[in-house]
Design a protein around this motif. Structure first.
Motif, short mmCIF file in Angstrom:
data_model
loop_
_atom_site.label_atom_id
_atom_site.label_comp_id
_atom_site.label_asym_id
_atom_site.label_seq_id
_atom_site.Cartn_x
_atom_site.Cartn_y
_atom_site.Cartn_z
N LEU A 1 -15.78 9.83 -2.38
CA LEU A 1 -14.51 10.54 -2.55
C LEU A 1 -13.66 10.23 -1.32
CD1 LEU A 1 -12.72 12.45 -4.16
CD2 LEU A 1 -13.77 14.37 -2.92
N GLY A 2 -12.67 9.35 -1.51
CA GLY A 2 -11.85 8.92 -0.40
C GLY A 2 -10.64 9.82 -0.20
N ARG A 3 -10.27 10.00 1.06
CA ARG A 3 -9.01 10.67 1.40
C ARG A 3 -8.01 9.61 1.83
NH1 ARG A 3 -6.46 15.38 2.80
NH2 ARG A 3 -8.31 16.61 2.25
N PHE A 4 -6.84 9.66 1.23
CA PHE A 4 -5.78 8.70 1.54
C PHE A 4 -4.59 9.47 2.09
CE2 PHE A 4 -8.52 6.91 -1.62
CZ PHE A 4 -8.58 5.56 -1.34
N SER A 5 -4.02 8.96 3.17
CA SER A 5 -2.89 9.63 3.83
C SER A 5 -1.72 8.68 3.93
CB SER A 5 -3.30 10.09 5.24
OG SER A 5 -4.44 10.94 5.18
N GLU A 6 -0.52 9.25 3.98
CA GLU A 6 0.70 8.46 4.04
C GLU A 6 1.42 8.71 5.35
OE1 GLU A 6 4.68 7.57 1.31
OE2 GLU A 6 3.48 9.36 0.97
N ALA A 7 1.85 7.64 5.98
CA ALA A 7 2.63 7.73 7.22
C ALA A 7 3.65 6.61 7.22
CB ALA A 7 1.73 7.63 8.44
N GLN A 8 4.90 6.95 7.40
CA GLN A 8 6.00 5.98 7.42
C GLN A 8 5.99 5.09 6.18
OE1 GLN A 8 5.44 4.00 11.22
NE2 GLN A 8 6.49 5.62 12.32
N GLY A 9 5.71 5.71 5.05
CA GLY A 9 5.76 4.99 3.78
C GLY A 9 4.54 4.18 3.43
N ALA A 10 3.54 4.13 4.32
CA ALA A 10 2.34 3.34 4.07
C ALA A 10 1.15 4.27 3.83
CB ALA A 10 2.05 2.42 5.25
N VAL A 11 0.31 3.91 2.87
CA VAL A 11 -0.87 4.70 2.53
C VAL A 11 -2.11 4.02 3.07
CG1 VAL A 11 -2.28 5.59 0.64
CG2 VAL A 11 0.21 5.64 0.46
N ARG A 12 -2.98 4.81 3.75
CA ARG A 12 -4.23 4.27 4.31
C ARG A 12 -5.40 5.13 3.87
NH1 ARG A 12 -4.51 4.11 10.40
NH2 ARG A 12 -5.73 2.19 10.19
N LEU A 13 -6.58 4.53 3.85
CA LEU A 13 -7.81 5.27 3.66
C LEU A 13 -8.18 5.89 5.00
CD1 LEU A 13 -10.33 6.07 2.00
CD2 LEU A 13 -11.35 3.89 2.69
N THR A 14 -8.19 7.22 5.07
CA THR A 14 -8.39 7.90 6.35
C THR A 14 -9.61 8.80 6.40
OG1 THR A 14 -6.90 9.68 5.63
CG2 THR A 14 -5.92 7.87 6.92
N GLY A 15 -10.34 8.93 5.30
CA GLY A 15 -11.50 9.79 5.35
C GLY A 15 -12.41 9.61 4.15
N ALA B 1 0.84 -1.19 0.00
CA ALA B 1 0.00 0.00 0.00
C ALA B 1 0.88 1.25 0.00
CB ALA B 1 -0.93 -0.01 1.20
N THR B 2 1.45 1.54 -1.16
CA THR B 2 2.28 2.74 -1.30
C THR B 2 1.60 3.79 -2.16
OG1 THR B 2 3.42 1.72 -3.18
CG2 THR B 2 4.42 1.44 -0.99
N SER B 3 0.35 3.55 -2.51
CA SER B 3 -0.44 4.47 -3.31
C SER B 3 -1.90 4.26 -2.95
CB SER B 3 -0.23 4.21 -4.81
OG SER B 3 -0.80 2.95 -5.15
N PRO B 4 -2.79 5.22 -3.28
CA PRO B 4 -4.22 5.01 -3.03
C PRO B 4 -4.75 3.76 -3.72
CG PRO B 4 -3.80 7.33 -3.45
CD PRO B 4 -2.52 6.60 -3.74
N GLN B 5 -4.32 3.54 -4.97
CA GLN B 5 -4.77 2.33 -5.67
C GLN B 5 -4.28 1.07 -4.97
OE1 GLN B 5 -3.19 4.94 -6.99
NE2 GLN B 5 -4.41 5.75 -8.69
N GLY B 6 -3.04 1.10 -4.51
CA GLY B 6 -2.50 -0.04 -3.79
C GLY B 6 -3.22 -0.28 -2.48
N CYS B 7 -3.65 0.80 -1.82
CA CYS B 7 -4.39 0.67 -0.57
C CYS B 7 -5.71 -0.06 -0.81
CB CYS B 7 -4.64 2.05 0.03
SG CYS B 7 -5.66 2.03 1.53
N LEU B 8 -6.43 0.32 -1.87
CA LEU B 8 -7.70 -0.33 -2.17
C LEU B 8 -7.49 -1.80 -2.52
CD1 LEU B 8 -9.67 2.35 -4.21
CD2 LEU B 8 -9.95 1.71 -1.81
N ALA B 9 -6.42 -2.10 -3.24
CA ALA B 9 -6.12 -3.49 -3.57
C ALA B 9 -5.83 -4.30 -2.32
CB ALA B 9 -4.94 -3.56 -4.54
N ALA B 10 -5.12 -3.69 -1.37
CA ALA B 10 -4.81 -4.38 -0.12
C ALA B 10 -6.08 -4.58 0.71
CB ALA B 10 -3.78 -3.58 0.68
N VAL B 11 -7.00 -3.61 0.65
CA VAL B 11 -8.29 -3.77 1.31
C VAL B 11 -9.02 -4.98 0.75
CG1 VAL B 11 -10.59 -2.75 1.54
CG2 VAL B 11 -8.58 -1.36 2.00
N SER B 12 -9.02 -5.09 -0.57
CA SER B 12 -9.68 -6.22 -1.23
C SER B 12 -9.08 -7.54 -0.77
CB SER B 12 -9.54 -6.10 -2.74
OG SER B 12 -10.10 -7.21 -3.39
N ALA B 13 -7.76 -7.62 -0.73
CA ALA B 13 -7.09 -8.86 -0.33
C ALA B 13 -7.50 -9.24 1.09
CB ALA B 13 -5.58 -8.70 -0.44
#
Length: 214
Positions: free
Chosen positions: A179-193, A25-37
């Motif tokens: 409309l999702g907000r994605f934030s990055e912390a310590q290299g990881a991207v999460r859905l935060t809003g 999860a290093t991008s918003p798209q990657g975050c959604l893919a990780a959510v799916s997994a």
């Protein structure tokens, strides 16, 4: 019930599945893919690593209580929520206990849906809705599969990205723009809003009005 539909739709956006292969999860798209997994694997803990459920639910519940307090919505409130709001007014804690309870029950509903496989499209062994005081608030919640589609382009903003997508609920046949907000912390991207809660609530009001008219 329209204020509760708002809560349920917003919570629904937290468990939606994204078709694709899980990756870092290093991008918003990657975050959604990780959510799916995580959803497909019935792994609620992995899901929580990708989605800030506590932060999103806090905002959603605050908005729910704001809407519930409006005179024009009073008649549509179920008795249990009216009782909870009355108790909050008398408790002197500014509604903090009610907010905490609603957040806790909504979080449990999502985790149960993921762990059971229901939100991946598998039949749950039992009812996902909780027993107790707030159980009636989830009686209309769809327990079917949720699917993200029509993912748009991520746009860089201060503190992260905004990225649109749509959520189709196979349980009730409704489709919602998010409309999702994605934030990055310590290299990881999460859905935060969820940035378009006002628009979602307006959509739910229209749906409720249509159902009441029919």
């Amino acid at each position: 019930m329209r204020t509760l539909r708002f809560l349920l739709v917003a919570v629904m956006c937290l468990w939606a599945g994204f078709p694709g292969i899980a990756r870092a999860a290093t991008s918003p798209q990657g975050c959604l893919a990780a959510v799916s997994a995580a959803v497909e694997a019935h792994d609620a803990d992995a899901f929580a690593q990708q989605v800030d459920m506590d932060g999103i639910l806090a905002v959603v519940v605050n908005r729910l209580l704001e809407e519930a307090a409006k005179p024009e919505n009073a008649a549509s409130l179920p008795p249990v929520l009216s009782l909870m709001l009355s108790g909050a007014a008398l408790s002197g804690d500014g509604g903090a206990s009610v907010r905490a309870l609603l957040c806790s029950e909504a979080r449990a509903f999502v985790r149960n849906g993921i762990a059971s496989g229901a939100f991946a499209g598998h039949a749950p062994a039992g009812d996902l809705r909780q027993e107790g005081l707030v159980a009636p608030l989830f009686r209309d919640a769809s327990q079917g599969r949720k699917q993200i589609h029509a993912v748009g382009q991520a746009r860089r903003v201060e503190g992260g990205w905004l990225m649109p997508f749509r959520v189709y609920d196979h349980g009730n046949g409704n489709d919602y723009a998010v409309l999702g907000r994605f934030s990055e912390a310590q290299g990881a991207v999460r859905l935060t809003g969820i940035e378009n809660l006002a628009e979602l609530f307006a959509r739910i009001r229209e749906e409720a009005a249509h159902l009441e008219a029919n």
